[in-house]
Design a protein around this motif. Sequence first.
Motif, PDB file in Angstrom:
ATOM      1  N   VAL A 146       0.828  -1.205   0.000  1.00  0.00           N
ATOM      2  CA  VAL A 146       0.000   0.000   0.000  1.00  0.00           C
ATOM      3  C   VAL A 146       0.866   1.260   0.000  1.00  0.00           C
ATOM      4  CG1 VAL A 146      -1.616   1.392   1.383  1.00  0.00           C
ATOM      5  CG2 VAL A 146      -1.972  -1.086   1.120  1.00  0.00           C
ATOM      6  N   LEU A 148      -0.125   5.203   0.606  1.00  0.00           N
ATOM      7  CA  LEU A 148      -1.173   6.164   0.956  1.00  0.00           C
ATOM      8  C   LEU A 148      -0.925   7.459   0.205  1.00  0.00           C
ATOM      9  CD1 LEU A 148      -0.993   5.607   4.831  1.00  0.00           C
ATOM     10  CD2 LEU A 148      -2.754   4.692   3.285  1.00  0.00           C
ATOM     11  N   ASP A 151      -6.251  12.568  -1.434  1.00  0.00           N
ATOM     12  CA  ASP A 151      -7.336  12.435  -2.407  1.00  0.00           C
ATOM     13  C   ASP A 151      -7.924  13.819  -2.630  1.00  0.00           C
ATOM     14  OD1 ASP A 151      -9.347  11.618  -4.046  1.00  0.00           O
ATOM     15  OD2 ASP A 151     -10.541  10.675  -2.479  1.00  0.00           O
ATOM     16  N   ASP A 167      -0.882  -0.847  -4.281  1.00  0.00           N
ATOM     17  CA  ASP A 167      -2.279  -0.638  -3.911  1.00  0.00           C
ATOM     18  C   ASP A 167      -2.372   0.800  -3.389  1.00  0.00           C
ATOM     19  OD1 ASP A 167      -4.814  -0.667  -2.903  1.00  0.00           O
ATOM     20  OD2 ASP A 167      -4.470  -2.298  -1.465  1.00  0.00           O
ATOM     21  N   GLN A 169      -3.974   3.935  -1.898  1.00  0.00           N
ATOM     22  CA  GLN A 169      -5.111   4.174  -1.011  1.00  0.00           C
ATOM     23  C   GLN A 169      -5.217   5.661  -0.704  1.00  0.00           C
ATOM     24  OE1 GLN A 169      -7.436   2.153   0.229  1.00  0.00           O
ATOM     25  NE2 GLN A 169      -6.691   0.181  -0.558  1.00  0.00           N
ATOM     26  N   ARG A 186      -7.594   4.973   8.418  1.00  0.00           N
ATOM     27  CA  ARG A 186      -7.275   4.227   7.202  1.00  0.00           C
ATOM     28  C   ARG A 186      -6.113   3.272   7.445  1.00  0.00           C
ATOM     29  NH1 ARG A 186      -8.603   5.177   1.892  1.00  0.00           N
ATOM     30  NH2 ARG A 186     -10.437   5.971   2.967  1.00  0.00           N
ATOM     31  N   LEU A 190      -6.483  -0.769   7.131  1.00  0.00           N
ATOM     32  CA  LEU A 190      -5.630  -1.491   6.172  1.00  0.00           C
ATOM     33  C   LEU A 190      -4.788  -2.541   6.886  1.00  0.00           C
ATOM     34  CD1 LEU A 190      -4.570   1.557   3.992  1.00  0.00           C
ATOM     35  CD2 LEU A 190      -5.813  -0.442   3.138  1.00  0.00           C
ATOM     36  N   LYS A 195      -2.800  -5.638   5.212  1.00  0.00           N
ATOM     37  CA  LYS A 195      -2.024  -4.931   4.188  1.00  0.00           C
ATOM     38  C   LYS A 195      -0.698  -4.418   4.754  1.00  0.00           C
ATOM     39  CE  LYS A 195      -5.148  -4.696   0.785  1.00  0.00           C
ATOM     40  NZ  LYS A 195      -4.890  -5.107  -0.601  1.00  0.00           N
TER      41      LYS A 195
END
Lengths: 430, 430
Positions: A146, A148, A151, A167, A169, A186, A190, A195
Amino acid sequence: MTFEETTGSTLTPEAQVALDRATDSAHRHHDLLSDRAFHIKQSAVRDVFDISIQPGLISLAGGSPYLQSLPLDELADVSADIIRNHGLAALQYGPGQGLQELRELACEVMAAEGILDADPADIIITTGSQSAQDVAAKVFCNPGDVVLCEDPTYVGALNAFEAYEVDLQPVPMDSDGLVPAALEERIHSLRAAGKRIKFLYTIPSFNNPSGITLSAERRDAVVRICRENNILVLEDNPYGMLRFDGEPLVPLRANHPEDVLYLGSFSKIFAPGLRLGWALVPKHLFRRFYLACEAVVLCPSPLTQMITAAYLRDFDWMGRVEASRTFYAERCTAMLRALGEHMPDGVTWTVPDGGFFIWVSLPDGIDTYPLLTEAIDAGVVFIPGAAFTPGDAPSAQLRLAFSAVSPDEIAEGIRRLTPVIRRAVEGRAS
Amino acid sequence: MTFEETTGSTLTPEAQVALDRATDSAHRHHDLLSDRAFHIKQSAVRDVFDISIQPGLISLAGGSPYLQSLPLDELADVSADIIRNHGLAALQYGPGQGLQELRELACEVMAAEGILDADPADIIITTGSQSAQDVAAKVFCNPGDVVLCEDPTYVGALNAFEAYEVDLQPVPMDSDGLVPAALEERIHSLRAAGKRIKFLYTIPSFNNPSGITLSAERRDAVVRICRENNILVLEDNPYGMLRFDGEPLVPLRANHPEDVLYLGSFSKIFAPGLRLGWALVPKHLFRRFYLACEAVVLCPSPLTQMITAAYLRDFDWMGRVEASRTFYAERCTAMLRALGEHMPDGVTWTVPDGGFFIWVSLPDGIDTYPLLTEAIDAGVVFIPGAAFTPGDAPSAQLRLAFSAVSPDEIAEGIRRLTPVIRRAVEGRAS
């Protein structure tokens, strides 16, 4: 030239992916492609790069810095002098880590933003920070690990990371940037799902594409949360100096030398055409990062490094940065004013304190991707929001760049964009 | 400065790897490193780059081209003109594929070598061919996939490929280059073992480090064998034009546009400090390769591309290449003569028809890596042979570069190297 002629396609990103797979599979070499090759996407920003330079179109798409204030005559003389008097070094292979002088100057740049302890020995000059993002994913991420990110976040970094089958996120932001509680939650969910989280990629100052800045109060909290969870912070700070007024916020790296790998860029404080940035790497990670950089490009260009070093050494680069703040602020104001005058109800936008971008939100349910074709027909270009988030979900957002366009053109560009937006909003309402 | 001071280590490569792992594991961030990070090795060539430029040392290590014959004054003027009159384009972001003009000029360069059908639309300008090697592994190789290569081959390509955890399988050469029967046999045995073979990486003309050239008779056979087994050929041809006499051999790509991905470089026909090369990609693979290039560097530098284009357009670049052939031939002859005069019995070397390198073989059982320290103490630098083959096995070979050193210095360098070699040979015999 129309959008279709330029990109050769009116396809949505999903349809393009399907077409690519069909095209690939038609050839016996299809079997030779790696799994990761299917994760490398077309950049929406680059899609519109070529049409952005068509005459008549107003581009609010590309985040190009304003270069007209560069002292071109003097830079021409400097470059000539470098080639004439130091050409055998400038045009030859150079050290893989980059030139000592430029690494020292990068430390001065960082000091101006509040990173006071940077050691030139911990710096690697990279082919733009894009290359450093690629190397970060390479050095840290196995497939499925992952990363991060904010967004929304920078499309180029998403493309670089996705090439390593990570991945991605996204973590929510509000108007003060990443929300620490959301980050923590988060991470925990995860982790609970088994993860492995490798790093947080963040543009804390004037995030691309949103223009949002992580508040001073939250900066330590974000690093602390990552540190507690043994997650590295990859801080990308190309715009930090381009604050419209007030002092720049101190980068995350300043107080956290062990937990933050810091990426700087000469593209916005000097010029992107030299393709130079730098990574300030925690000492315990330096060797791995350096070897990976070397495996990718052998060495950065001595010529462009020497030109950049001369610019930072002999010119009033900080004076130009200060002038450009006022300048970009005027453009931002012009765009905000035009948005306020023209946009229909239900459309909102961010109000950045610096950087190059405003992030516009249309009502939920509208996909801004198909609007791009209409906008180009109307004579204006933007980047659809879907580009700036992992996955292929439609987005009701779009990015507008004010950095490279005059206030008059900004006003005209927004005027052209308005009926496109208005039709979309009304179409949804009806 | 001694070798130890420069590299900070007298460790063998194996010991360095062990030390790195121990250092990494001492920090909590050790868990953040990717599997591939442990596959990225220190380049022996780069190891000695810094010491090679120490005064007093004669470097037969680095394959730097001879730049003294460049028209520096005129290039200075050209660069100044580009920045003065086209600075806003030269210093700005550019197209991800590279400038159209430079791609057209790359087609002219390839035409001079016998590739007559290259389309500028199929070319991507890369940050040196190193970057194209990195992208090739990225686009084609999953971990464990096989890449075939010559034994020995270019260390930078090995490092780029190993970063993707590929299974590098060297194929024997004789004095006519890759042995087709050995290639075929290796493919069949790998296939029988269930391996997936993605591409053959080859430097058919004046291989780095051996100087060996794949004979005209074998060129079609090598591609045909790969084609029959659905293996792509990655042809790296930086030295092809630097043939000491006679016509250059036609590249593998010339007659096999669908099966050969061709890498060209401006480093040896112009200058490496601009960090520019190109990839001519089969049409059915173009889009995947292009997107991966863009994800790594966004775009190549418009400034260095415009300088390179001006050099190829306005200067007698071919005249300089022709002059440099004579020039490199003289240096090669000087080195061959010195080797013949000084080397003890049991030592052999290749006799190249072009390029930059001679490959010296000591009797079996001698490891040339520890000899490097002795050589530096004697005032001369070379690259130990182990660098040029996958794996960490000791090598009785070493690479000598004649490209950047005068004939007198070459003679002196070999004179200095001789007692080191002699002691090693005698030590083994005693």
